[in-house]
Design a protein around this motif. Structure first.
Motif, mmCIF file in Angstrom:
data_model
loop_
_atom_site.group_PDB
_atom_site.id
_atom_site.type_symbol
_atom_site.label_atom_id
_atom_site.label_comp_id
_atom_site.label_asym_id
_atom_site.label_seq_id
_atom_site.Cartn_x
_atom_site.Cartn_y
_atom_site.Cartn_z
ATOM 1 N N TYR A 242 -59.810 -61.913 17.010
ATOM 2 C CA TYR A 242 -59.748 -60.437 16.970
ATOM 3 C C TYR A 242 -60.651 -59.827 15.903
ATOM 4 O O TYR A 242 -61.379 -58.870 16.170
ATOM 5 C CB TYR A 242 -58.297 -59.980 16.770
ATOM 6 C CG TYR A 242 -58.152 -58.478 16.626
ATOM 7 C CD1 TYR A 242 -58.158 -57.653 17.750
ATOM 8 C CD2 TYR A 242 -58.030 -57.881 15.379
ATOM 9 C CE1 TYR A 242 -58.040 -56.273 17.629
ATOM 10 C CE2 TYR A 242 -57.906 -56.497 15.237
ATOM 11 C CZ TYR A 242 -57.918 -55.703 16.371
ATOM 12 O OH TYR A 242 -57.799 -54.336 16.237
ATOM 13 N N SER A 255 -56.789 -55.621 21.934
ATOM 14 C CA SER A 255 -55.515 -56.015 22.560
ATOM 15 C C SER A 255 -55.230 -55.244 23.847
ATOM 16 O O SER A 255 -54.445 -55.692 24.684
ATOM 17 C CB SER A 255 -54.358 -55.780 21.593
ATOM 18 O OG SER A 255 -54.128 -54.382 21.424
ATOM 19 N N ASN A 256 -55.812 -54.059 24.010
ATOM 20 C CA ASN A 256 -55.501 -53.164 25.138
ATOM 21 C C ASN A 256 -54.022 -52.802 25.199
ATOM 22 O O ASN A 256 -53.477 -52.578 26.289
ATOM 23 C CB ASN A 256 -55.949 -53.785 26.476
ATOM 24 C CG ASN A 256 -57.448 -53.942 26.531
ATOM 25 O OD1 ASN A 256 -58.171 -53.111 25.988
ATOM 26 N ND2 ASN A 256 -57.929 -55.003 27.150
HETATM 27 C C1 LIG Z 1 -62.558 -40.449 18.177
HETATM 28 C C2 LIG Z 1 -61.392 -41.415 18.284
HETATM 29 C C3 LIG Z 1 -60.398 -41.157 19.223
HETATM 30 C C4 LIG Z 1 -59.299 -42.021 19.331
HETATM 31 N N1 LIG Z 1 -58.323 -41.729 20.249
HETATM 32 C C5 LIG Z 1 -57.191 -42.468 20.290
HETATM 33 C C6 LIG Z 1 -56.127 -42.112 21.151
HETATM 34 O O1 LIG Z 1 -56.174 -41.088 21.842
HETATM 35 N N2 LIG Z 1 -55.040 -42.929 21.168
HETATM 36 C C7 LIG Z 1 -54.953 -44.064 20.409
HETATM 37 O O2 LIG Z 1 -53.943 -44.768 20.479
HETATM 38 N N3 LIG Z 1 -55.944 -44.402 19.578
HETATM 39 C C8 LIG Z 1 -57.061 -43.652 19.492
HETATM 40 N N4 LIG Z 1 -58.065 -44.007 18.639
HETATM 41 C C9 LIG Z 1 -57.895 -45.183 17.755
HETATM 42 C C10 LIG Z 1 -58.395 -46.535 18.354
HETATM 43 O O3 LIG Z 1 -59.707 -46.414 18.781
HETATM 44 C C11 LIG Z 1 -57.494 -47.011 19.490
HETATM 45 O O4 LIG Z 1 -56.161 -47.061 19.057
HETATM 46 C C12 LIG Z 1 -57.848 -48.396 20.003
HETATM 47 O O5 LIG Z 1 -59.191 -48.474 20.383
HETATM 48 C C13 LIG Z 1 -56.940 -48.723 21.184
HETATM 49 O O6 LIG Z 1 -57.264 -49.914 21.800
HETATM 50 P P1 LIG Z 1 -56.432 -51.259 21.589
HETATM 51 O O7 LIG Z 1 -54.976 -51.042 21.735
HETATM 52 O O8 LIG Z 1 -57.050 -52.282 22.466
HETATM 53 O O9 LIG Z 1 -56.735 -51.490 20.047
HETATM 54 P P2 LIG Z 1 -56.596 -52.758 19.105
HETATM 55 O O10 LIG Z 1 -57.876 -52.882 18.360
HETATM 56 O O11 LIG Z 1 -56.124 -53.943 19.830
HETATM 57 O O12 LIG Z 1 -55.507 -52.266 18.030
HETATM 58 C C14 LIG Z 1 -54.108 -52.423 18.219
HETATM 59 C C15 LIG Z 1 -53.414 -51.125 17.914
HETATM 60 O O13 LIG Z 1 -53.674 -50.719 16.570
HETATM 61 C C16 LIG Z 1 -53.750 -49.298 16.512
HETATM 62 N N5 LIG Z 1 -55.118 -48.891 16.118
HETATM 63 C C17 LIG Z 1 -56.264 -49.566 16.279
HETATM 64 N N6 LIG Z 1 -57.310 -48.877 15.753
HETATM 65 C C18 LIG Z 1 -56.785 -47.734 15.269
HETATM 66 C C19 LIG Z 1 -57.323 -46.597 14.610
HETATM 67 N N7 LIG Z 1 -58.630 -46.503 14.323
HETATM 68 N N8 LIG Z 1 -56.497 -45.589 14.270
HETATM 69 C C20 LIG Z 1 -55.175 -45.663 14.520
HETATM 70 N N9 LIG Z 1 -54.600 -46.714 15.131
HETATM 71 C C21 LIG Z 1 -55.380 -47.728 15.502
HETATM 72 C C22 LIG Z 1 -53.485 -48.774 17.915
HETATM 73 O O14 LIG Z 1 -52.121 -48.474 18.025
HETATM 74 C C23 LIG Z 1 -53.885 -49.969 18.769
HETATM 75 O O15 LIG Z 1 -53.270 -49.958 20.038
HETATM 76 C C24 LIG Z 1 -59.192 -43.162 18.487
HETATM 77 C C25 LIG Z 1 -60.204 -43.410 17.560
HETATM 78 C C26 LIG Z 1 -61.285 -42.547 17.455
HETATM 79 C C27 LIG Z 1 -62.345 -42.821 16.418
#
Ligand SMILES: Cc1cc2nc3c(=O)[nH]c(=O)nc-3n(C[C@H](O)[C@H](O)[C@H](O)COP(=O)(O)OP(=O)(O)OC[C@H]3O[C@@H](n4cnc5c(N)ncnc54)[C@H](O)[C@@H]3O)c2cc1C
Length: 454
Positions: A242, A255-256
């Protein structure tokens, strides 16, 4: 027992006799849900029946039909679980302020319990409901590992300041959930009341106005069980890489899980416990937990204490000043909201990111930063940029309409939780990102190809 630090009282009325009603809002699950656990504890303690209710709105911050479908199908799973536990579940339609008080009256309820959500309109609903009802109304934070109202009483400056508090409090809150409490000990509702029909019928979601434009099929299967399976798959197959793979949009290294976390199908605390257990000691678990705990909980903190979380006024003073100083700078490219939405800018990477979001309902996390920063660069003003990014993010992302989205946009466009950087046109001292930088980080061409093939 539920840690009292999770509980916030919307009024101080004493307990009265009558069923305990759990108004499920953000945490749409039975497993690992502190609000459900607390409601159950209260019902058992007072020897009263327990009822769960959800209020379905016809519109929610621009969400599309596929988001409602995802949510409703998840709620169906939850309602089946509750039915197995012999706890009645009701789905109401309409504004909670109009629906919840008469529902309580109808059941002669003795207590209202709900889960925590820092978004301003949800807080307003709760305040207005509290003004109308005559039973205790308690909110339980089931979304944050460390309860948001407890960890801090102000908007934190940065991840650094919150992290220090997280490190101190995590051992108290990152603990195993209690074992299942047998619900057959619960007093049952009198026969007449339990016959009130669940007011959900499958045709209802089709009446939602916001149809997805250009959207592909739902990429994630909804519900608590699917969420658990997705978590297990991630831990088994992706957690190990990761920290190095998550910032490469051409491969699927994240992780999605964000849609499941957003709709509350999965408890962050369960996910953190599982990841902690699987820790291989090479940094991946630590890097995942940083995102899941510090970054995610920082977003709730930002929205709870900053009512302007979704607009320019919510940025810190230094950011507003620097952006104001550059309002009149010439923009090399200027696009309308429609051009952004249709992904017809001059930049193939930006267009691909926008298309990924529209088609799949999830843009890669690394590109969300680039995407929002370019909206700042190519729109008429920072206020407009904020509005366009919020509109698109809320409309298309499955995990949109979430504190993470508002904090993410405020970070990218308004320097929230960040610091001033070297001054440049349009951005002022807001951190800058560009195409060449992306090329150094990952295989841009491969990503653009991948999206074209969707
Ligand atoms: C402009 C912008 C818009 C975004 N919009 C959203 C949104 O609408 N909803 C959302 O859930 N996240 C958002 N994010 C944060 C982040 O990009 C996503 O949470 C992440 O890409 C979700 O994919 P994942 O679950 O596969 O993430 P993974 O990388 O697998 O992370 C696991 C979990 O960690 C948390 N996380 C990860 N990165 C962040 C971060 N930068 N800030 C806060 N929590 C985080 C989330 O809950 C995520 O599901 C945004 C970031 C930016 C810069």
């Amino acid at each position: 027992m539920t840690d009292p630090a999770r509980i916030f009282r919307y009024n101080t009325l004493p307990a009265t006799s009558g069923p305990v009603v759990y108004w499920m809002q953000r945490d749409q699950r039975v497993a690992d849900n502190w609000a459900w656990i607390y409601a159950l504890e209260q019902a058992l303690k007072m020897n009263q029946p327990l009822v769960v209710v959800f209020c379905l709105l016809p519109e929610f911050s621009g969400a599309q039909q596929r988001h409602f479908d995802f949510m409703i199908r998840g709620l169906e799973v939850t309602s089946r679980t509750l039915s197995d536990l012999k706890v009645p579940f009701y789905l109401l339609r309409g504004d909670p302020v109009e629906q919840i008080p008469p529902f309580l009256e109808c059941f002669r309820a003795g207590m209202l319990v709900t889960d925590f959500n820092p978004l301003k309109f949800v807080i307003r609903w709760k305040q207005r409901i509290a003004g109308q009802i005559r039973v205790p109304f308690h909110e339980v934070d089931a979304h944050n590992i460390i309860p948001c109202r407890f960890i801090s009483d102000k908007a934190e400056y940065s991840a650094f300041t919150l992290r220090k508090k997280v490190e101190k409090l995590l051992p108290r809150f990152l603990v195993p959930y209690p074992g299942a409490v047998p619900t057959d000990l619960l007093r049952q509702l009198p026969a007449m009341e339990s016959r009130i029909e669940v007011r959900y019928h499958p045709g209802f979601p089709e009446t939602f106005a916001n149809q997805a434009t250009g959207a592909g099929p739902i990429r994630f299967k909804p519900g608590e069980r699917e969420a658990q399976q997705c978590m297990t798959r991630f831990i088994k197959t992706k957690l190990a890489g990761y920290d190095t793979r998550r910032n490469r949009p051409e491969i699927d290294g994240q992780s999605n899980l964000s849609s499941y976390l957003h709709f509350g199908h999965l408890a962050p605390q369960r996910l953190a416990l599982r990841v902690q257990k699987a820790d291989d000691g090479i940094g991946s678990a630590a890097s995942f937990l940083e995102e899941l705990i510090v970054r995610r909980e920082l977003s709730d903190n930002f929205c709870l204490y900053n009512p302007d979380y979704d607009n320019f006024n919510g940025f810190q003073r230094w950011a507003r000043v620097t952006l104001d100083n550059h309002r009149n700078d010439t923009r090399e490219f200027l696009y309308t909201p429609e051009q952004f939405e249709q992904a017809i800018t001059h930049d193939d990477l930006w267009n691909a990111a926008q298309r990924e979001m529209v088609i799949t309902g999830k843009m890669h996390g690394y590109l969300r930063m680039y995407w929002a920063k370019k909206i700042l660069e190519w729109s008429g003003s920072p206020d407009e940029a904020c509005e366009i990014a919020r509109y698109l993010n809320d409309k298309y992302e499955f995990d949109g309409r979430d504190p993470n989205g508002y904090a993410g946009i405020a970070w990218a466009i308004g320097g929230v939780h960040d610091r001033p950087w070297k001054e440049r046109p349009v951005f002022g001292m807001i951190r800058y990102m560009n195409y060449q930088g992306c090329k150094r980080k990952f295989d841009v061409e491969a990503y653009v190809r991948k999206i074209k093939a969707l």
